[in-house]
Scaffold this motif. Structure first.
Motif, PDB file in Angstrom:
ATOM      1  N   PRO A 146       0.717  -1.291  -0.101  1.00 49.88           N
ATOM      2  CA  PRO A 146       0.163   0.058   0.098  1.00 49.88           C
ATOM      3  C   PRO A 146       0.956   1.413  -0.138  1.00 49.88           C
ATOM      4  N   GLY A 147       1.891   1.260   0.763  1.00 52.54           N
ATOM      5  CA  GLY A 147       2.888   2.580   0.743  1.00 52.54           C
ATOM      6  C   GLY A 147       3.437   2.662  -0.360  1.00 52.54           C
ATOM      7  N   TRP A 148       3.586   1.841  -1.532  1.00 60.98           N
ATOM      8  CA  TRP A 148       4.132   1.960  -2.629  1.00 60.98           C
ATOM      9  C   TRP A 148       3.330   2.900  -3.733  1.00 60.98           C
ATOM     10  N   LEU A 149       1.999   2.996  -3.223  1.00 63.89           N
ATOM     11  CA  LEU A 149       1.274   3.833  -4.156  1.00 63.89           C
ATOM     12  C   LEU A 149       1.656   5.316  -3.996  1.00 63.89           C
ATOM     13  N   ARG A 150       2.430   5.855  -2.730  1.00 66.93           N
ATOM     14  CA  ARG A 150       2.818   7.168  -2.802  1.00 66.93           C
ATOM     15  C   ARG A 150       3.961   7.216  -3.747  1.00 66.93           C
ATOM     16  N   ARG A 151       4.056   8.733  -4.307  1.00 66.29           N
ATOM     17  CA  ARG A 151       5.266   8.937  -5.208  1.00 66.29           C
ATOM     18  C   ARG A 151       6.718   8.484  -4.538  1.00 66.29           C
ATOM     19  N   TRP A 152       6.815   9.109  -3.492  1.00 64.03           N
ATOM     20  CA  TRP A 152       8.215   9.041  -2.807  1.00 64.03           C
ATOM     21  C   TRP A 152       7.841   8.197  -1.376  1.00 64.03           C
ATOM     22  N   PRO A 153       7.750   6.724  -1.438  1.00 60.45           N
ATOM     23  CA  PRO A 153       7.410   6.073  -0.379  1.00 60.45           C
ATOM     24  C   PRO A 153       8.236   6.224   0.917  1.00 60.45           C
ATOM     25  N   ARG A 154       7.776   6.408   2.229  1.00 62.60           N
ATOM     26  CA  ARG A 154       8.647   6.306   3.140  1.00 62.60           C
ATOM     27  C   ARG A 154       8.451   4.907   3.967  1.00 62.60           C
ATOM     28  N   ASP A 155       7.638   4.128   3.174  1.00 64.40           N
ATOM     29  CA  ASP A 155       7.302   2.826   4.085  1.00 64.40           C
ATOM     30  C   ASP A 155       6.781   1.960   2.828  1.00 64.40           C
ATOM     31  N   HIS A 156       6.872   0.451   2.787  1.00 67.19           N
ATOM     32  CA  HIS A 156       6.181  -0.312   1.848  1.00 67.19           C
ATOM     33  C   HIS A 156       4.560  -0.553   2.398  1.00 67.19           C
ATOM     34  N   ALA A 202       0.551  -3.734   6.475  1.00 65.47           N
ATOM     35  CA  ALA A 202       1.894  -3.869   5.949  1.00 65.47           C
ATOM     36  C   ALA A 202       1.662  -4.150   4.406  1.00 65.47           C
ATOM     37  N   MET A 203       0.647  -5.160   4.349  1.00 60.40           N
ATOM     38  CA  MET A 203       0.481  -5.440   2.762  1.00 60.40           C
ATOM     39  C   MET A 203      -0.711  -6.404   2.658  1.00 60.40           C
ATOM     40  N   VAL A 204      -1.107  -6.632   1.233  1.00 64.07           N
ATOM     41  CA  VAL A 204      -2.107  -7.153   1.012  1.00 64.07           C
ATOM     42  C   VAL A 204      -1.497  -8.196  -0.107  1.00 64.07           C
ATOM     43  N   VAL A 205      -1.803  -9.500   0.178  1.00 64.73           N
ATOM     44  CA  VAL A 205      -1.192 -10.563  -0.808  1.00 64.73           C
ATOM     45  C   VAL A 205      -2.557 -11.330  -1.242  1.00 64.73           C
ATOM     46  N   GLU A 206      -2.948 -11.271  -2.630  1.00 65.33           N
ATOM     47  CA  GLU A 206      -3.721 -12.168  -3.226  1.00 65.33           C
ATOM     48  C   GLU A 206      -3.084 -13.519  -3.800  1.00 65.33           C
ATOM     49  N   VAL A 237      -1.145   7.158  11.570  1.00 64.55           N
ATOM     50  CA  VAL A 237      -0.129   7.593  12.830  1.00 64.55           C
ATOM     51  C   VAL A 237      -0.051   6.892  13.830  1.00 64.55           C
ATOM     52  N   SER A 238      -1.059   5.784  13.897  1.00 70.80           N
ATOM     53  CA  SER A 238      -1.188   5.010  15.093  1.00 70.80           C
ATOM     54  C   SER A 238       0.058   3.997  15.223  1.00 70.80           C
ATOM     55  N   HIS A 239       0.427   3.982  16.520  1.00 69.83           N
ATOM     56  CA  HIS A 239       1.662   3.077  16.908  1.00 69.83           C
ATOM     57  C   HIS A 239       1.414   1.652  16.590  1.00 69.83           C
ATOM     58  N   VAL A 240       2.577   1.341  15.921  1.00 66.29           N
ATOM     59  CA  VAL A 240       2.572  -0.170  15.449  1.00 66.29           C
ATOM     60  C   VAL A 240       3.834  -0.851  15.519  1.00 66.29           C
ATOM     61  N   ALA A 241       3.843  -2.219  15.817  1.00 64.15           N
ATOM     62  CA  ALA A 241       5.374  -2.648  15.615  1.00 64.15           C
ATOM     63  C   ALA A 241       5.504  -3.289  14.091  1.00 64.15           C
ATOM     64  N   ARG A 242       6.700  -3.197  13.838  1.00 65.16           N
ATOM     65  CA  ARG A 242       7.288  -3.434  12.411  1.00 65.16           C
ATOM     66  C   ARG A 242       8.244  -4.686  12.409  1.00 65.16           C
ATOM     67  N   THR A 243       7.752  -5.744  13.311  1.00 68.11           N
ATOM     68  CA  THR A 243       8.518  -6.787  13.343  1.00 68.11           C
ATOM     69  C   THR A 243       8.070  -8.172  12.832  1.00 68.11           C
ATOM     70  N   SER A 287      13.671  -8.760   3.784  1.00 69.34           N
ATOM     71  CA  SER A 287      14.019  -8.630   2.229  1.00 69.34           C
ATOM     72  C   SER A 287      13.185  -7.525   1.482  1.00 69.34           C
ATOM     73  N   ILE A 288      12.203  -6.918   2.117  1.00 63.98           N
ATOM     74  CA  ILE A 288      11.390  -5.977   1.253  1.00 63.98           C
ATOM     75  C   ILE A 288      12.264  -4.932   1.178  1.00 63.98           C
ATOM     76  N   PRO A 289      12.319  -4.028  -0.308  1.00 66.42           N
ATOM     77  CA  PRO A 289      13.184  -3.086  -0.274  1.00 66.42           C
ATOM     78  C   PRO A 289      13.000  -1.779   0.525  1.00 66.42           C
ATOM     79  N   ARG A 290      14.060  -1.179   1.062  1.00 66.82           N
ATOM     80  CA  ARG A 290      13.663   0.069   1.889  1.00 66.82           C
ATOM     81  C   ARG A 290      13.163   0.927   1.079  1.00 66.82           C
ATOM     82  N   PRO A 291      12.294   2.033   1.808  1.00 71.46           N
ATOM     83  CA  PRO A 291      11.312   2.900   1.091  1.00 71.46           C
ATOM     84  C   PRO A 291      12.234   3.836   0.110  1.00 71.46           C
ATOM     85  N   LEU A 292      13.642   4.035   0.554  1.00 69.31           N
ATOM     86  CA  LEU A 292      14.378   4.871  -0.337  1.00 69.31           C
ATOM     87  C   LEU A 292      14.613   4.567  -1.850  1.00 69.31           C
TER      88      LEU A 292
END
Length: 268
Positions: free
Chosen positions: A24-34, A40-44, A232-238, A246-251
């Motif tokens: 979902p985050g990759w829809l932004r032009r300059w993502p800060r997060d995947h 985090a993600m939606v897998v079909e 902006v809610s607090h979440v764990a990213r673990t 292995s997910i590419p960094r936002p940069l």
């Protein structure tokens, strides 16, 4: 502004098991997060009849299994043997660790489903599983499937996100779920719809980083899943899947998207 994403180029074909990973985050032009906030993600996922995915562990992912087509057969080390289909929903609140396997029987129809990876509010929470019947679906009415603990949804996750689905006949027009300070992500599972003049076809996605109302019109019979979340809610990213190392960094996400598109084209 509504941001549109085409069918994901991130596809893993593991022989009878195909996973199309949407960031979902990759829809932004300059993502800060995947991901985007708690999502985090939606897998079909597609499984052919008779395919087995061996026992494996998840940690710190809240995994929603939404199965509109076919049957996903789940087993876990707690002794559960569950059949998830169009009338049932399953959530693994993986927490400190949850082991499970998935399979389809040879006599089952092809399975096509969404596995939704949600970030919990904290890491190391107790492990749990939820399974049960879904509320009856009414045409052109959003069905509330999942929400935060203590809310009105029939299933819960430990995060500030709500999940809805809808079946729209051709020509129907409805407003997406919305609430103050909540943003919207949508996934066009079937059919074709129009939102803010943009056409969404099967497996395309949209991100609306606003809490205002947004109207969707079904061009053809459509099935859509909507996610309403506090970005902006607090979440764990673990999470072992939703935030795998292995997910590419936002940069590097824009370059990664281009490379993955090229790779997908070469494979055709």
């Amino acid at each position: 502004m509504l941001l549109k994403g085409s069918r994901t180029p991130v596809v893993q074909d593991m022989g009878g098991f195909i996973a199309r990973v949407n960031m979902p985050g990759w829809l932004r032009r300059w993502p800060r997060d995947h991901g985007y906030g708690p999502l985090a993600m939606v897998v079909e996922s597609v499984l052919v009849p008779g395919r087995v995915i061996a026992m494996h562990e998840h940690r710190d992912d809240e995994i929603v299994s939404w199965v509109p087509q076919g049957v996903m057969r789940h087993k876990d080390r707690m002794g559960d043997a569950l059949a998830v289909d169009a009338g049932h929903l399953m959530i693994m609140n993986a927490g400190i660790g949850f082991w499970h396997s998935e399979e389809t029987h040879p006599e089952d129809p092809d399975l096509r489903m969404l596995q939704i990876l949600i970030r919990p509010r904290a890491s190391g929470l107790p492990a749990n599983i939820q399974f049960g019947p879904l509320p009856e679906q009414q045409q052109a009415v959003w069905r509330h499937l999942v929400g935060p603990e203590g809310g009105s949804a029939p299933f819960h996750v430990r995060s500030e996100i709500d999940v809805y689905d809808i079946h729209l006949p051709a020509g129907a027009c409805v407003v997406f779920p919305h609430a103050p300070q909540k943003h919207l992500y949508s996934y066009q599972f079937e059919g074709c719809s129009i939102v803010q003049g943009k056409t969404f076809r099967e497996a395309e996605q949209g991100l609306f980083p606003s809490d205002g109302p947004l109207i969707v019109t079904a061009k053809t019979e459509s099935v859509i899943v909507a996610f309403l979340m506090d970005p902006v809610s607090h979440v764990a990213r673990t999470g072992t899947v939703g935030d795998h190392r292995s997910i590419p960094r936002p940069l590097f996400a824009p370059l990664a998207k281009f490379a993955l598109r090229v790779k997908a084209l070469v494979r055709r």
